[in-house]
Design an enzyme around this catalytic site. Sequence first.
Site: not given
Length: 230
Positions: A113, A181, A204
Site C-alpha cells: 500500500h 485480520s 495472531n
Amino acid sequence: MFDLQTAIQQAKHVTFMTGAGVSTASGIPDYRSKGGLYADQVDPEYALSIDNLQAHHEDFHKFVVNNMYFPAAKPNVIHEKMATITNQKGTIVTQNVDGLDRKAGAEHVVEFHGNLYRIYCQTCHKHFDYETYLKSDIHAADGGILRPDIVLYGEPINPDTVSAAIEAISTADLLIVVGTSFVVYPFAGLIGYAQPEATIVAVNREKIALPEGAHMVQGDAVDVFAKLVV
C-alpha cells in the site's frame, strides 16, 4: 503440535504477510479497532480517498498530517526478527505504510500500500521529504499538490507491486501471516498464490480465516517473535 521455530529453520524461502498489528507495539494505532485511526471519524474511508484528495486537498492533508505520522516510532522485535530472517532467505509483503520494516534493516520488502514517507508532487513528480509535506501540501514552484505515495481508496494497486507480491508469495515454501485480520482485499487474496505444498501459518491473538491445512499460532506476536532464535 506446530513449531514455528523449526519451520523457519527448515524453510528455504520465508515470506511474511503483515498488517497493522505488527506496528501497534511500536505505538502506531491500527485502523479499525477501538482507539484506532478510524475510531471517532465520520467517514474515514472518504478521508483517505482519491476523491477527497482531488476535491478537498486541504482536508486530505490535514487528516493525514494529524493522524498518520509517527516519526518517533521505532521497529519492535517483530520487525527486527522478520528483517533478520528475510535478509537471509525471504521477503516481507506488508500492508503497512509506516516504513518500519525498512527502518529495521529489511532489504526485501514489498510495500503493498505504499509508504507515507515518500512524498511527490502530482504535477511535476518531484520527490520531497515528509517534513516539507507536514508544513504544506503545495509545491511553490509549480502550484502542484503534494501527496504521500500510498494507495488511497478508489486507487488501484501499482501492477509492478502486485507482481512483486505474487512472486514473493508463490516462491515461498513457508508463509507467515502476522498482525492482520486478513479481511482487506486485494491483499488477503494474495494467499491464493501460495504453492499447494507451502506451509502457511498465522500468528495472531484471535483465529483468522486461513486456507485448509494452515496452522494457527494464537498469542501476542511480540511474545511469539521474542522467543524466536534467528
